[in-house]
Design a protein around this motif. Structure first.
Motif, mmCIF file in Angstrom:
data_model
loop_
_atom_site.group_PDB
_atom_site.id
_atom_site.type_symbol
_atom_site.label_atom_id
_atom_site.label_comp_id
_atom_site.label_asym_id
_atom_site.label_seq_id
_atom_site.Cartn_x
_atom_site.Cartn_y
_atom_site.Cartn_z
ATOM 1 N N ASP A 68 69.166 14.054 63.607
ATOM 2 C CA ASP A 68 69.507 13.612 64.971
ATOM 3 C C ASP A 68 70.927 14.084 65.254
ATOM 4 N N GLY A 69 71.064 15.325 65.701
ATOM 5 C CA GLY A 69 72.395 15.880 65.931
ATOM 6 C C GLY A 69 73.138 16.030 64.620
ATOM 7 N N LEU A 70 74.290 15.369 64.508
ATOM 8 C CA LEU A 70 75.104 15.464 63.300
ATOM 9 C C LEU A 70 74.698 14.460 62.229
ATOM 10 N N ARG A 71 73.789 13.566 62.550
ATOM 11 C CA ARG A 71 73.393 12.543 61.585
ATOM 12 C C ARG A 71 71.926 12.701 61.208
ATOM 13 N N LYS A 72 71.534 11.959 60.193
ATOM 14 C CA LYS A 72 70.143 11.914 59.782
ATOM 15 C C LYS A 72 69.647 10.477 59.846
ATOM 16 N N ILE A 73 68.400 10.320 60.232
ATOM 17 C CA ILE A 73 67.803 8.996 60.384
ATOM 18 C C ILE A 73 66.587 8.896 59.466
ATOM 19 N N ALA A 74 66.504 7.793 58.722
ATOM 20 C CA ALA A 74 65.376 7.521 57.843
ATOM 21 C C ALA A 74 64.375 6.656 58.598
ATOM 22 N N VAL A 75 63.169 7.160 58.793
ATOM 23 C CA VAL A 75 62.178 6.496 59.645
ATOM 24 C C VAL A 75 60.901 6.229 58.854
ATOM 25 N N TYR A 76 60.411 4.998 58.933
ATOM 26 C CA TYR A 76 59.153 4.610 58.311
ATOM 27 C C TYR A 76 58.190 4.167 59.405
ATOM 28 N N ARG A 77 56.934 4.620 59.309
ATOM 29 C CA ARG A 77 55.903 4.180 60.253
ATOM 30 C C ARG A 77 54.954 3.229 59.532
ATOM 31 N N SER B 297 69.879 4.345 59.308
ATOM 32 C CA SER B 297 70.688 5.504 58.970
ATOM 33 C C SER B 297 70.316 6.009 57.579
ATOM 34 N N ALA B 298 70.263 7.326 57.420
ATOM 35 C CA ALA B 298 69.986 7.915 56.110
ATOM 36 C C ALA B 298 71.226 7.960 55.228
ATOM 37 N N LYS B 299 72.356 7.483 55.724
ATOM 38 C CA LYS B 299 73.610 7.542 54.971
ATOM 39 C C LYS B 299 73.723 6.328 54.061
ATOM 40 N N CYS B 300 73.687 6.565 52.750
ATOM 41 C CA CYS B 300 73.800 5.470 51.787
ATOM 42 C C CYS B 300 75.117 4.742 51.978
ATOM 43 N N CYS C 94 75.759 9.489 50.438
ATOM 44 C CA CYS C 94 74.726 10.484 50.176
ATOM 45 C C CYS C 94 73.526 10.202 51.090
ATOM 46 N N ALA C 95 72.712 11.220 51.374
ATOM 47 C CA ALA C 95 71.529 11.047 52.220
ATOM 48 C C ALA C 95 70.361 10.540 51.382
ATOM 49 N N VAL C 96 69.767 9.424 51.794
ATOM 50 C CA VAL C 96 68.668 8.832 51.046
ATOM 51 C C VAL C 96 67.392 9.660 51.191
#
Length: 528
Positions: free
Chosen positions: A441-450, A460-463, A468-470
């Motif tokens: 998502d732009g400069l960030r990462k998003i951890a998504v569960y359905r 947020s994917a940021k630990c 670190c990115a999860v």
């Protein structure tokens, strides 16, 4: 059963134990010793201290045995580093100290179970280390001689007796042990209460601060003031860097297969592979069969998004070696903290005053090492010298494992490069029900569960430890950090440290973002 566990899988222990539950901390609290973590490390420490008349309070975010104690295979056996390796690294004198500690830990578990009348199926059994084809006899002979010099009762045999396959040469370690770890914890908890100790569940510790006179544990339920604090959380959360450069988290996998009752010898078994397979029997009460418990197939935490194939590998190995194996009854995984030099970290926390203590770095021997740690720390809090203190000192430098230390650090640093890469998928619309994925998502990462109903759970994917990115863990339905082994549930709640805080929640509005435009409709919201 505990109210929650640190993964989706259920071990044979979680399935067959009746564990007490405890209310959360009611508010501000004062005690002599605060113990964070209600696994075997925390409850053994609390029991030993309470037995000496000290006031103790145990807190846990999940509940008794809901962490790694409920996911062990519950071997009480020699160090998987081998006595030969310990002797090479630390010298013959320290190898004798290791052997002494392991023997005394097993005896302590046996004596507590007897004295407190804990029905935990404690059983003395022999352990066997056998060599894989092609590995030769030389390493086993070296291990046999080192173990014998360390004072261990061992034999060198042509094979392991009673097995349905030809094991080849083996070292027999006499009078090791196994037990039901959660039934043991239930008995410890009852004994701690009887001795005047307090246990609180659903209480998450965020911070430890203080001085030599008093430490304050900040929790989501109120502060606990104590003269001493023991971090028995498998890996410490109070130190952001130092201890986490000296150990690494690995996932290990277990398959439990039904076998006819009495068809296999009651032994502990492991081989010389890397990673190795380890085996024991469990006999569920009232069942007409045994459970063949087989573990192995380890990998660094967060570095296999779909590890289900590891269960298949273990099952294939088990069926090839044990034709008596029938239906698979259990599959579960656990976490092992591997110290860089092979020995656990037990004692005073190097970053705090002398009244904060650690039990970590189990190296696959958690039941034994945690018991040793409890004995050592009880002595330190009581002002007594302990013969193992220097050997297991958490402040020691990794001089005996520099190559492994450098390799682990290089692996960790490489993971931070993932912030420059794309996501696992281009859009959340590509995520199937019951699955998770990281979306850029732009400069960030998003951890998504359905979830099964199609609802999205985004964090947020940021630990929250060191950024670190999860990664998604489909076997346990968790978000796992590939750098320092923190783990989080689908809502971002901490399942395993060193992360002190949950992942930041992300709110998805007006349905899913359109394909290849995951930024639309998203905005951040701090869940804390």
């Amino acid at each position: 059963m505990p109210a929650s566990t640190n993964g989706a899988s259920i071990s044979v222990w979680l399935d067959t134990a009746d564990l007490p539950s405890y209310p959360p901390l009611p508010g501000e609290f004062d005690t002599e010793v605060c113990i964070i973590g209600a696994g075997i490390a925390g409850l053994t420490t609390a029991y030993l201290l309470a037995r000496e008349g000290r006031s103790v309070a145990v807190i846990d975010a999940l509940g008794i045995g809901a962490g790694e104690t409920g996911r062990t295979t519950a071997h009480l056996f020699p160090p998987d580093e081998w006595y030969a390796t310990i002797e090479d690294k630390f010298g013959a004198g320290n190898a004798r100290l290791v052997a002494d500690g392991h023997a005394r830990a097993i005896t302590l578990v046996e004596s507590i179970a007897a004295e407190e009348n804990i029905d935990c199926a404690f059983e003395r059994v022999d352990g066997y280390l056998y060599t894989l084809p092609g590995d030769g006899l030389r390493d086993l002979e070296k291990e046999y001689n080192s173990a014998k010099r360390a004072g261990v009762a061992v034999e060198l045999l042509p094979d392991v007796p009673g097995l349905p396959f030809d094991s080849g040469p083996a070292v027999r370690y006499m009078r090791q042990a196994q037990f039901h770890p959660l039934k043991y914890l239930a008995g410890l908890a009852r004994a701690i209460e009887r001795l005047g100790g307090s246990i609180f569940g659903a209480t998450h510790a965020h911070r430890v601060r203080g001085d030599q006179q008093q430490q304050t544990v900040t929790t989501d339920r109120g502060d606990i003031r104590a003269r001493a604090v023991v971090l028995a959380t498998h890996t410490p959360f109070n130190d952001r860097v130092v201890m986490h450069t000296k150990q690494a988290g690995y996932r290990t996998y277990v398959v439990g297969l039904q076998v006819p009752r009495g068809a296999l010898p009651r032994i502990l078994l492991w081989d010389t592979g890397d990673p190795y397979y380890y085996v024991r029997l469990e006999s569920p009460e009232g069942a007409d069969h045994d459970i063949l418990v087989v573990g192995g197939a380890d990998h660094k935490t967060g570095q296999d998004d779909h590890p289900e194939h590891r269960y298949d590998e273990i099952e294939r190995w088990a069926r090839a070696h044990f034709p008596q194996a029938q239906a698979v009854a259990y599959r579960w995984s656990g976490e092992v903290m591997e110290p860089s030099d092979g020995l656990p970290y037990l004692g005073r926390n190097p970053m705090d005053d002398d009244n904060v203590y650690l039990i970590t770095g189990d190296s696959g021997n958690g039941m034994t090492h945690c018991t040793i740690g409890a004995m050592l720390i009880t002595d330190l809090i009581g002002g007594r010298e302990n013969p193992w203190q220097a050997l297991y000192d958490p402040s020691r430098k990794p001089v005996h494992g520099l190559a492994d230390f450098a390799s682990e650090q290089a692996n960790t640093l490489a993971r931070y490069g993932e912030w420059l890469t794309g996501g696992d998928v281009d859009s959340v619309q590509e995520i199937a029900a019951g699955e998770g994925a990281v979306v850029r998502d732009g400069l960030r990462k998003i951890a998504v569960y359905r979830d099964a109903q199609g609802g999205l759970h985004a964090v947020s994917a940021k630990c929250s430890h060191l950024g670190c990115a999860v990664h998604w863990n489909s076997a346990e339905r968790s978000w796992d950090c590939p750098c320092h082994a923190s783990r989080f549930d689908i809502e971002g709640k901490v399942l395993h440290g060193p992360a002190p805080e949950p992942l930041e929640k992300i709110e998805l509005q007006d349905g899913d973002p359109p394909p290849r435009s995951p930024r639309a409709g998203m905005r951040g919201r701090n869940a804390r």
